[in-house]
Design an enzyme around this catalytic site. Structure first.
Site, PDB file in Angstrom:
ATOM      1  N   CYS A   1      40.044 -12.656  79.731  1.00 16.13           N
ATOM      2  CA  CYS A   1      40.461 -13.791  80.546  1.00 16.13           C
ATOM      3  C   CYS A   1      39.272 -14.727  80.753  1.00 16.13           C
ATOM      4  O   CYS A   1      38.198 -14.299  81.185  1.00 16.13           O
ATOM      5  CB  CYS A   1      40.984 -13.285  81.881  1.00 16.13           C
ATOM      6  N   GLU A   2      39.454 -16.004  80.445  1.00 11.62           N
ATOM      7  CA  GLU A   2      38.338 -16.942  80.574  1.00 11.62           C
ATOM      8  C   GLU A   2      38.032 -17.287  82.023  1.00 11.62           C
ATOM      9  O   GLU A   2      37.000 -17.888  82.310  1.00 11.62           O
ATOM     10  CB  GLU A   2      38.611 -18.217  79.775  1.00 11.62           C
ATOM     11  N   HIS A   3      38.910 -16.910  82.939  1.00  9.02           N
ATOM     12  CA  HIS A   3      38.679 -17.235  84.350  1.00  9.02           C
ATOM     13  C   HIS A   3      37.840 -16.190  85.072  1.00  9.02           C
ATOM     14  O   HIS A   3      37.132 -16.513  86.031  1.00  9.02           O
ATOM     15  CB  HIS A   3      40.027 -17.388  85.074  1.00  9.02           C
ATOM     16  N   HIS A   4      37.918 -14.928  84.624  1.00  6.91           N
ATOM     17  CA  HIS A   4      37.157 -13.875  85.297  1.00  6.91           C
ATOM     18  C   HIS A   4      36.388 -12.980  84.327  1.00  6.91           C
ATOM     19  O   HIS A   4      35.687 -12.073  84.750  1.00  6.91           O
ATOM     20  CB  HIS A   4      38.094 -12.995  86.137  1.00  6.91           C
TER      21      HIS A   4
ATOM     22  N   GLN B   1      46.418 -16.817  77.821  1.00  2.00           N
ATOM     23  CA  GLN B   1      47.442 -16.297  76.916  1.00  2.00           C
ATOM     24  C   GLN B   1      48.281 -17.393  76.278  1.00  2.00           C
ATOM     25  O   GLN B   1      48.649 -17.301  75.099  1.00  2.00           O
ATOM     26  CB  GLN B   1      48.344 -15.305  77.646  1.00  2.00           C
TER      27      GLN B   1
ATOM     28  N   HIS C   1      47.059  -8.317  82.039  1.00  2.00           N
ATOM     29  CA  HIS C   1      45.824  -8.997  82.417  1.00  2.00           C
ATOM     30  C   HIS C   1      45.137  -8.206  83.529  1.00  2.00           C
ATOM     31  O   HIS C   1      45.696  -8.035  84.620  1.00  2.00           O
ATOM     32  CB  HIS C   1      46.129 -10.412  82.917  1.00  2.00           C
TER      33      HIS C   1
ATOM     34  N   CYS D   1      42.762  -9.163  85.260  1.00  2.24           N
ATOM     35  CA  CYS D   1      42.453 -10.006  86.413  1.00  2.24           C
ATOM     36  C   CYS D   1      43.604  -9.985  87.418  1.00  2.24           C
ATOM     37  O   CYS D   1      43.423 -10.365  88.583  1.00  2.24           O
ATOM     38  CB  CYS D   1      42.157 -11.443  85.981  1.00  2.24           C
TER      39      CYS D   1
END
Length: 232
Positions: free
Chosen positions: A125-128, A166, A194, A196
């Site tokens: 995940c690019e956010h976490h 995704q 995910h 996250c």
């Protein structure tokens, strides 16, 4: 540099995102486009230079968290992480790692859908920067050309091995296959968990995320139903 978490300037995707906090954007799965956001000078450094830089920075993170890097178990961790980032889990960022694909004539004259299902992939995940674990199902109808079955898996793996959302991953795989196979008749379905979501935040370990792309003749109720029957 201290990251401000109060607000994010509305520079992402012009006016589509305004006045969101970084935490809200991270949890709400916002993506800024089909292309993975990359700097223009992303490949100025060699892989070895990147590993050395990442190792230095990760050692600093560990130090800030209070870990003793002189411990035998920890002193090699920064370089291990750096190698893992560049050579493995984020290797899909580098175009030199893109799979080479050869087209062959469809000598069998097979005109129905070909489905490669349950392609296991691991992304992040690019956010976490925590794992996304899932399966991809890919289908196409030949326009006169075919590719080796393993190449479908390799395309999925290449785009998965980068920080991802995704929805973007689904579209990137579909776009690549349409270009390679010279057809709009491509479908991609991704079913993923995910971490996250399951290991932090809401901590829901049972939910999964499904995204789909239906192109060409696949974008009809009949073909969607036929494809779903193959996947059952």
């Amino acid at each position: 540099m201290k990251l401000k978490t109060e607000s994010l300037a509305p520079t992402i995707n012009n006016n589509l995102i305004t006045n969101f906090s970084i935490d809200e954007i991270g949890d709400d799965h916002i993506s800024t486009g089909v292309e993975t956001p990359m700097k223009k000078n992303a490949f100025d450094l060699s892989d070895m230079d990147k590993k050395e830089r990442i190792a230095d920075l990760f050692a600093e993170i560990m130090d800030v968290m209070g870990l003793d890097l002189s411990d035998d178990s920890l002193n090699g961790t920064p370089m291990r992480v750096a190698k893992m980032y560049i050579d493995e889990i984020f290797s899909g960022l580098d175009p030199k790692n893109k799979p080479k694909i050869a087209l062959f004539d469809n000598k069998y004259k097979y005109q129905q859908m070909l489905v490669e299902k349950n392609i296991t992939f691991y992304s992040n995940c690019e956010h976490h920067f925590v794992p996304i674990i899932g399966k991809a199902h890919v289908a196409y109808i030949s326009s006169g050309k075919v590719i080796g079955l393993s190449k479908l898996n390799r395309v999925v793996q290449y785009f998965a091995k980068r920080p991802q959302v995704q929805e973007r991953l689904t579209n990137q795989i579909a776009t690549e296959l349409k270009q390679v196979l010279e057809t709009e008749d491509v479908a991609v379905i991704i079913d993923a968990k995910h971490l996250c979501v399951s290991s932090r935040g809401i901590k829901d370990d049972t939910s999964e995320t499904v995204t789909c792309y239906y192109g060409g003749v696949f974008n009809t109720p009949e073909k969607i139903t036929e494809l779903q029957n193959y996947l059952k």
